[in-house]
Design a protein around this motif. Sequence first.
Motif, mmCIF file in Angstrom:
data_model
loop_
_atom_site.group_PDB
_atom_site.id
_atom_site.type_symbol
_atom_site.label_atom_id
_atom_site.label_comp_id
_atom_site.label_asym_id
_atom_site.label_seq_id
_atom_site.Cartn_x
_atom_site.Cartn_y
_atom_site.Cartn_z
ATOM 1 N N VAL A 20 0.837 -1.202 0.000
ATOM 2 C CA VAL A 20 0.000 0.000 0.000
ATOM 3 C C VAL A 20 0.872 1.253 0.000
ATOM 4 C CG1 VAL A 20 -1.695 1.301 1.361
ATOM 5 C CG2 VAL A 20 -1.924 -1.173 1.107
ATOM 6 N N HIS A 21 1.961 1.216 0.748
ATOM 7 C CA HIS A 21 2.864 2.367 0.803
ATOM 8 C C HIS A 21 3.594 2.559 -0.526
ATOM 9 C CE1 HIS A 21 2.046 2.780 5.034
ATOM 10 N NE2 HIS A 21 2.365 1.504 5.228
ATOM 11 N N TYR A 22 3.963 1.447 -1.163
ATOM 12 C CA TYR A 22 4.578 1.561 -2.492
ATOM 13 C C TYR A 22 3.568 2.093 -3.503
ATOM 14 C CZ TYR A 22 8.613 -1.081 -0.831
ATOM 15 O OH TYR A 22 9.735 -1.485 -0.157
ATOM 16 N N ARG A 23 2.313 1.677 -3.376
ATOM 17 C CA ARG A 23 1.252 2.188 -4.251
ATOM 18 C C ARG A 23 1.136 3.699 -4.105
ATOM 19 N NH1 ARG A 23 -4.175 0.961 -2.003
ATOM 20 N NH2 ARG A 23 -3.562 2.787 -0.818
ATOM 21 N N LEU A 60 3.471 5.726 -3.169
ATOM 22 C CA LEU A 60 4.655 6.325 -3.793
ATOM 23 C C LEU A 60 4.541 6.323 -5.321
ATOM 24 C CD1 LEU A 60 7.611 4.999 -1.618
ATOM 25 C CD2 LEU A 60 6.896 7.369 -1.907
ATOM 26 N N ALA A 61 3.892 5.326 -5.881
ATOM 27 C CA ALA A 61 3.714 5.283 -7.336
ATOM 28 C C ALA A 61 2.801 6.407 -7.813
ATOM 29 C CB ALA A 61 3.161 3.925 -7.772
ATOM 30 N N ASN A 62 1.941 6.911 -6.931
ATOM 31 C CA ASN A 62 1.121 8.070 -7.269
ATOM 32 C C ASN A 62 1.921 9.356 -7.207
ATOM 33 O OD1 ASN A 62 -1.400 6.938 -7.862
ATOM 34 N ND2 ASN A 62 -1.808 6.633 -5.693
ATOM 35 N N ASN A 63 2.856 9.453 -6.260
ATOM 36 C CA ASN A 63 3.705 10.626 -6.103
ATOM 37 C C ASN A 63 5.017 10.192 -5.442
ATOM 38 O OD1 ASN A 63 4.880 13.088 -5.738
ATOM 39 N ND2 ASN A 63 3.227 13.967 -4.521
ATOM 40 N N PRO A 64 6.037 9.854 -6.249
ATOM 41 C CA PRO A 64 7.264 9.301 -5.676
ATOM 42 C C PRO A 64 8.072 10.284 -4.826
ATOM 43 C CG PRO A 64 7.467 9.530 -8.055
ATOM 44 C CD PRO A 64 6.070 9.890 -7.697
ATOM 45 N N PHE A 65 7.809 11.554 -4.960
ATOM 46 C CA PHE A 65 8.587 12.532 -4.195
ATOM 47 C C PHE A 65 7.824 13.108 -3.013
ATOM 48 C CE2 PHE A 65 10.378 12.570 -8.508
ATOM 49 C CZ PHE A 65 11.620 12.075 -8.189
ATOM 50 N N LEU A 66 6.787 12.417 -2.591
ATOM 51 C CA LEU A 66 6.047 12.808 -1.407
ATOM 52 C C LEU A 66 6.684 12.096 -0.216
ATOM 53 C CD1 LEU A 66 3.616 14.289 -0.147
ATOM 54 C CD2 LEU A 66 2.307 12.195 -0.511
ATOM 55 N N PRO A 89 8.763 2.797 -7.513
ATOM 56 C CA PRO A 89 7.595 3.666 -7.689
ATOM 57 C C PRO A 89 7.832 4.792 -8.711
ATOM 58 C CG PRO A 89 7.926 3.231 -5.369
ATOM 59 C CD PRO A 89 9.114 2.675 -6.093
ATOM 60 N N PHE A 90 9.055 5.301 -8.776
ATOM 61 C CA PHE A 90 9.369 6.341 -9.758
ATOM 62 C C PHE A 90 9.293 5.778 -11.175
ATOM 63 C CE2 PHE A 90 12.495 8.755 -12.300
ATOM 64 C CZ PHE A 90 11.848 9.984 -12.289
ATOM 65 N N ILE A 91 9.838 4.587 -11.388
ATOM 66 C CA ILE A 91 9.750 3.942 -12.703
ATOM 67 C C ILE A 91 8.287 3.732 -13.077
ATOM 68 C CG2 ILE A 91 10.228 1.801 -13.959
ATOM 69 C CD1 ILE A 91 12.874 1.647 -12.363
ATOM 70 N N SER A 92 7.507 3.263 -12.129
ATOM 71 C CA SER A 92 6.079 3.052 -12.369
ATOM 72 C C SER A 92 5.386 4.376 -12.695
ATOM 73 C CB SER A 92 5.448 2.398 -11.138
ATOM 74 O OG SER A 92 4.145 1.995 -11.394
ATOM 75 N N TYR A 93 5.748 5.416 -11.976
ATOM 76 C CA TYR A 93 5.159 6.745 -12.178
ATOM 77 C C TYR A 93 5.458 7.283 -13.574
ATOM 78 C CZ TYR A 93 4.229 11.711 -11.368
ATOM 79 O OH TYR A 93 3.767 12.991 -11.457
ATOM 80 N N GLY A 153 3.600 5.706 -16.406
ATOM 81 C CA GLY A 153 2.158 5.912 -16.402
ATOM 82 C C GLY A 153 1.395 4.834 -15.649
ATOM 83 N N LEU A 154 2.107 3.995 -14.943
ATOM 84 C CA LEU A 154 1.472 2.928 -14.163
ATOM 85 C C LEU A 154 1.382 3.368 -12.710
ATOM 86 C CD1 LEU A 154 3.346 -0.036 -15.825
ATOM 87 C CD2 LEU A 154 0.951 0.599 -16.152
ATOM 88 N N ARG A 155 0.575 4.363 -12.476
ATOM 89 C CA ARG A 155 0.466 4.958 -11.136
ATOM 90 C C ARG A 155 -0.482 4.147 -10.258
ATOM 91 N NH1 ARG A 155 0.682 9.684 -14.732
ATOM 92 N NH2 ARG A 155 2.775 10.519 -14.429
ATOM 93 N N GLY A 156 -0.296 4.278 -8.966
ATOM 94 C CA GLY A 156 -1.162 3.592 -8.009
ATOM 95 C C GLY A 156 -1.010 2.090 -8.100
ATOM 96 N N GLU A 157 -2.142 1.405 -8.271
ATOM 97 C CA GLU A 157 -2.142 -0.060 -8.362
ATOM 98 C C GLU A 157 -1.350 -0.565 -9.568
ATOM 99 O OE1 GLU A 157 -3.711 -2.353 -6.285
ATOM 100 O OE2 GLU A 157 -4.435 -0.795 -4.937
#
Length: 142
Positions: free
Chosen positions: A19-22, A24-30, A44-48, A51-55
């Motif tokens: 859930v925490h990685y999810r 971070l995938a929405n906003n890796p610099f939060l 999470p940054f790679i995912s972000y 375009g694979l944000r969140g789940e």
Amino acid sequence: MFLAALYCLPSISTHHLGVHYRDLANNPFLFDSKNPASFRILTPFISYICGLRGEGIIITNILISIIMIGVIYRYFRSISKFPSDGLFAAFLITFSMVILSTLHNGGYCDILTYLIIFLMWRYQKKRPLFYLLFFLGLLNRE
């Protein structure tokens, strides 16, 4: 990967630390003090940026798993004269906890760490590449 997905139940949602990685995938610099994984930003940054944000981080981890299997196959195919050795190594890594835990535990980003560690071992004599991989590993897992 298809056979591994048949063997274990792939997760379709994040849970526990995923859930925490999810998030971070929405906003890796939060950098949130309530997020125990807030400094593990590489996956999470790679995912972000893909375009694979969140789940979508689950899909990112599956893609990295496929890359891991390919890298293992290619390495063992290059050092052995028998093609079956590369297939055996790929089969072995696919049905190990390295890949199966990535499929089953949605959101966990350990697969990129395993890939980076393997590449560090593979390129240990190429010092600049080794140190770059080491730095990337620190961004993914302490």
